[in-house]
Scaffold this motif. Structure first.
Motif, mmCIF file in Angstrom:
data_model
loop_
_atom_site.group_PDB
_atom_site.id
_atom_site.type_symbol
_atom_site.label_atom_id
_atom_site.label_comp_id
_atom_site.label_asym_id
_atom_site.label_seq_id
_atom_site.Cartn_x
_atom_site.Cartn_y
_atom_site.Cartn_z
ATOM 1 N N GLY A 257 3.174 11.850 0.672
ATOM 2 C CA GLY A 257 4.444 11.374 0.145
ATOM 3 C C GLY A 257 5.525 11.257 1.204
ATOM 4 N N LYS A 258 5.209 11.617 2.443
ATOM 5 C CA LYS A 258 6.193 11.626 3.528
ATOM 6 C C LYS A 258 6.695 10.213 3.837
ATOM 7 N N ALA A 259 8.014 10.086 3.986
ATOM 8 C CA ALA A 259 8.617 8.828 4.432
ATOM 9 C C ALA A 259 8.300 8.659 5.917
ATOM 10 N N LEU A 260 7.655 7.547 6.259
ATOM 11 C CA LEU A 260 7.214 7.325 7.632
ATOM 12 C C LEU A 260 8.139 6.413 8.418
ATOM 13 N N SER A 261 8.931 5.602 7.719
ATOM 14 C CA SER A 261 9.878 4.724 8.406
ATOM 15 C C SER A 261 11.031 4.395 7.469
ATOM 16 N N GLY A 262 12.166 4.064 8.083
ATOM 17 C CA GLY A 262 13.346 3.681 7.325
ATOM 18 C C GLY A 262 13.161 2.310 6.717
ATOM 19 N N PRO A 263 14.053 1.973 5.841
ATOM 20 C CA PRO A 263 15.317 2.651 5.582
ATOM 21 C C PRO A 263 15.221 3.885 4.681
ATOM 22 N N ALA A 264 14.063 4.201 4.130
ATOM 23 C CA ALA A 264 13.945 5.414 3.306
ATOM 24 C C ALA A 264 14.094 6.652 4.184
ATOM 25 N N GLU B 93 -10.724 1.919 -12.157
ATOM 26 C CA GLU B 93 -9.506 1.108 -12.303
ATOM 27 C C GLU B 93 -8.662 1.066 -11.029
ATOM 28 N N ILE B 94 -8.951 1.926 -10.082
ATOM 29 C CA ILE B 94 -8.112 2.054 -8.883
ATOM 30 C C ILE B 94 -8.832 1.384 -7.717
ATOM 31 N N ASN B 95 -8.423 0.157 -7.392
ATOM 32 C CA ASN B 95 -9.137 -0.601 -6.387
ATOM 33 C C ASN B 95 -8.206 -1.462 -5.552
ATOM 34 N N PRO B 96 -7.541 -1.018 -4.553
ATOM 35 C CA PRO B 96 -7.416 0.355 -4.068
ATOM 36 C C PRO B 96 -6.159 1.050 -4.594
ATOM 37 N N LYS B 97 -5.427 0.368 -5.501
ATOM 38 C CA LYS B 97 -4.205 0.988 -6.030
ATOM 39 C C LYS B 97 -4.021 0.585 -7.482
ATOM 40 N N LYS B 98 -3.228 1.370 -8.192
ATOM 41 C CA LYS B 98 -2.979 1.093 -9.609
ATOM 42 C C LYS B 98 -1.634 1.685 -10.008
ATOM 43 N N MET C 88 -0.809 -2.112 1.564
ATOM 44 C CA MET C 88 -1.428 -0.838 1.884
ATOM 45 C C MET C 88 -2.224 -1.004 3.169
ATOM 46 N N ASN C 89 -2.063 -0.038 4.082
ATOM 47 C CA ASN C 89 -2.781 -0.050 5.349
ATOM 48 C C ASN C 89 -3.207 1.382 5.644
ATOM 49 N N GLY C 90 -4.480 1.691 5.371
ATOM 50 C CA GLY C 90 -4.947 3.068 5.536
ATOM 51 C C GLY C 90 -4.263 3.964 4.542
ATOM 52 N N VAL C 91 -3.535 4.976 5.032
ATOM 53 C CA VAL C 91 -2.813 5.894 4.144
ATOM 54 C C VAL C 91 -1.349 5.493 3.974
ATOM 55 N N ARG C 92 -0.969 4.344 4.526
ATOM 56 C CA ARG C 92 0.424 3.880 4.451
ATOM 57 C C ARG C 92 0.608 2.844 3.357
ATOM 58 N N ILE C 93 1.686 3.008 2.587
ATOM 59 C CA ILE C 93 2.103 1.977 1.644
ATOM 60 C C ILE C 93 3.496 1.528 2.079
ATOM 61 N N THR C 94 3.703 0.218 2.107
ATOM 62 C CA THR C 94 4.980 -0.346 2.528
ATOM 63 C C THR C 94 5.711 -0.885 1.308
ATOM 64 N N CYS C 95 6.939 -0.453 1.119
ATOM 65 C CA CYS C 95 7.742 -0.932 -0.006
ATOM 66 C C CYS C 95 7.960 -2.443 0.148
ATOM 67 N N PRO C 96 7.747 -3.210 -0.929
ATOM 68 C CA PRO C 96 7.909 -4.659 -0.829
ATOM 69 C C PRO C 96 9.362 -5.120 -0.721
ATOM 70 N N TRP C 97 10.316 -4.254 -1.002
ATOM 71 C CA TRP C 97 11.710 -4.675 -0.971
ATOM 72 C C TRP C 97 12.336 -4.599 0.419
ATOM 73 N N HIS C 98 12.248 -3.450 1.091
ATOM 74 C CA HIS C 98 12.914 -3.295 2.385
ATOM 75 C C HIS C 98 11.997 -2.706 3.450
ATOM 76 N N PHE C 99 10.709 -2.640 3.148
ATOM 77 C CA PHE C 99 9.659 -2.291 4.116
ATOM 78 C C PHE C 99 9.647 -0.848 4.601
ATOM 79 N N ALA C 100 10.223 0.063 3.835
ATOM 80 C CA ALA C 100 10.058 1.488 4.138
ATOM 81 C C ALA C 100 8.580 1.821 3.943
#
Length: 99
Positions: free
Chosen positions: A72-79, A11-16, A53-65
């Protein structure tokens, strides 16, 4: 630890997205391994599983954190805060997490 089944590996291809007992979770398949994090961006609550999703990074669709789906580490702001991660184990193609 109390692992509970929440999905099957197929069911996970590549996210769920999974809502398990009222908790919003995101599952990610990266290089054959599955990882689980809270689905809620720590900035203002965007649904992470809906992001790019890009490799191990997921980008929030709202403000691109960006977050690392493994740590689980925050890699970029605004988070500024990390997202919670959950231990995962696979048995017979069934996905279990310790929640």
């Amino acid at each position: 630890m109390a692992y509970e089944k929440i999905a099957t590996k197929g069911e996970i291809n590549p996210k769920k997205y999974v809502n398990y007992k009222g908790k919003d979770l995101a599952l990610f398949l990266v290089n054959g391994s599955i990882y689980c994090i809270d689905n809620t961006c720590t900035h203002v609550g965007g649904p992470l599983v809906e992001g790019e999703m890009n490799g191990v990074r997921i980008t929030c669709p709202w403000h691109f954190a960006e977050f690392n789906v493994i740590t689980g580490k925050a890699l970029s702001g605004p988070a500024r805060s990390d997202v919670k991660t959950y231990p995962v184990k696979i048995e017979n193609d069934e996905v279990y997490i310790d929640i």
